[in-house]
Design an enzyme around this catalytic site. Structure first.
Site, PDB file in Angstrom:
ATOM      1  N   ASP A 125       0.815  -1.211   0.000  1.00 52.61           N
ATOM      2  CA  ASP A 125       0.000   0.000   0.000  1.00 52.61           C
ATOM      3  C   ASP A 125       0.853   1.268   0.000  1.00 52.61           C
ATOM      4  O   ASP A 125       0.445   2.304   0.519  1.00 52.61           O
ATOM      5  CB  ASP A 125      -0.940  -0.003   1.214  1.00 52.61           C
ATOM      6  N   CYS A 239     -21.097  -6.475   7.481  1.00 46.79           N
ATOM      7  CA  CYS A 239     -21.132  -7.486   6.423  1.00 46.79           C
ATOM      8  C   CYS A 239     -21.413  -8.875   6.999  1.00 46.79           C
ATOM      9  O   CYS A 239     -20.726  -9.319   7.927  1.00 46.79           O
ATOM     10  CB  CYS A 239     -19.803  -7.491   5.675  1.00 46.79           C
TER      11      CYS A 239
END
Length: 374
Positions: A125, A239
């Site tokens: 990242d 989720c």
């Protein structure tokens, strides 16, 4: 390689061809054209290299994608019910994952290079590489309607690292989309940052506003932020796939107890030195004290607690205009109307920064509703 990856603490490792995400470039271009990247100008500046791993390194033939489980030990949204405490994103409650993962990736990459005789490059990242589409292509999971990678084994809680390799490695099967008709992640967003499934407008996202955005937080989103002072996990935490997540969070990534719902009053008292000391080794330190205090002040203003008024009042004289402006808003939310009017009259004429003067004008001309919380 699989064995070495697991030795280094990675929970899953898969392989995709380096050219496996031809759709990523056009999708990124459309996202940028819509302005959904906000002030993240580097996204546009590096768009050509982000389009494909091969655009960044033309010798790359394979992408080895590794995932490290950072799933929380308890409900990460529990602290939202206590307006006097702060809620930080799960990923920021422990040691900076960039530092932890890079050394481990190098260990795996070293073995891969030795066995294949090919050059390798490691990414965590920190370069214009689109890890999430690559992870989906490699079979770690799929990008859900909230655009985050979802895994059937680890839910929404995987840190991703990538090793690009010159060798052509056997690829794994791509993971299909298993979201179905569910839209819990979209409906959970406090600021309605999803214009459509599989699309995110960063300008409305609390994670962007509290981490990437450098200026004052737009007034339209301040109340919705609540006590989220660094990032937002709402869309991840709701989720349904999280219920299948395996327990196995690495001890080196374990949450620090002092970052699990810390008191707002305590955080409001941080000067530069205290901020650096408290958040050393965490992702929070990179954001800087001023931006962090801006976020804490927004949470304080949302708390409805007169008990925070003294701490907020002290920050009206902070050297940073960003902090002073947020303190004005919080003061306007917590102080009695007469006190707000008097302070605005006394301070507007001497305030040197235009953005802070605008905050005083706003609280004086359109005072926020006062809260009754003790």
């Amino acid at each position: 390689m699989q064995a070495r990856a697991h030795e280094q603490g990675f929970d899953v490792v898969r392989v995709a061809p380096a050219d496996a995400i031809p759709e990523a470039g056009p999708r990124l271009a459309a996202w940028l054209a819509a302005g959904h990247h906000g002030t993240m100008s580097w996204m546009a500046d590096t768009a050509e290299r982000r389009a494909s791993p091969k655009a960044m390194w033309d010798k790359a033939r394979s992408a080895v994608v590794l995932g490290l489980n950072y799933g929380p030990e308890r409900d990460p949204l529990a602290s939202l019910a206590d307006p006097l405490s702060a809620t930080l994103s799960v990923y920021a409650r422990g040691r900076d994952y960039h530092a932890v993962m890079k050394g481990r990736l190098k260990q795996v990459a070293g073995l891969l290079a030795a066995k294949s005789g090919a050059d390798v490059k490691v990414f965590v990242d920190t370069a214009p590489l689109m890890e999430k589409p690559l992870a989906a292509a490699a079979g770690l999971g799929w990008q859900g309607k909230h655009t985050v990678l979802v895994s059937r084994e680890f839910g929404n809680w995987l840190f991703l690292g990538v090793i690009l390799c010159e060798a052509e490695l056997p690829p794994d099967e791509r993971e299909g989309d298993h979201c179905g008709t569910c839209r819990r992640c979209l409906d959970a967003c406090p600021t309605q940052a999803f214009p459509a499934p599989y699309q995110i407008d960063a300008r409305r996202c609390i994670s962007y506003l509290t981490i990437e955005h450098a200026g004052p937080i737009p007034p339209a989103f301040r109340s919705a932020i609540g006590n989220r002072i660094f990032g937002c996990d709402d869309c991840l935490a709701v989720c349904p796939w999280n219920k299948f997540a395996q327990d196995g969070r690495d001890a080196k990534l374990a949450a620090r107890s002092d970052l699990d719902a810390p008191p707002l009053e305590e955080l409001l008292g941080l000067d530069e030195a205290a901020f650096r000391l408290r958040f050393a080794g965490t992702p929070i330190r990179r954001t800087g004290r001023d931006r962090f205090l801006r976020n804490v002040l927004i949470a304080a203003g949302n708390s409805g607690s007169a008990g925070l008024l003294a701490a907020v009042g002290r920050l009206l004289d902070d050297p940073s205009p960003l902090v002073r402006g947020a303190a004005v808003w919080a003061f306007g939310r917590l102080a009695p109307g007469a006190a707000v009017a008097a302070a605005a009259t006394a301070r507007r004429g001497t305030e040197a920064d235009a953005s802070v003067r605008a905050e005083w004008d706003a609280v004086a001309d359109c005072p926020e509703p006062r809260h009754e919380r003790a």
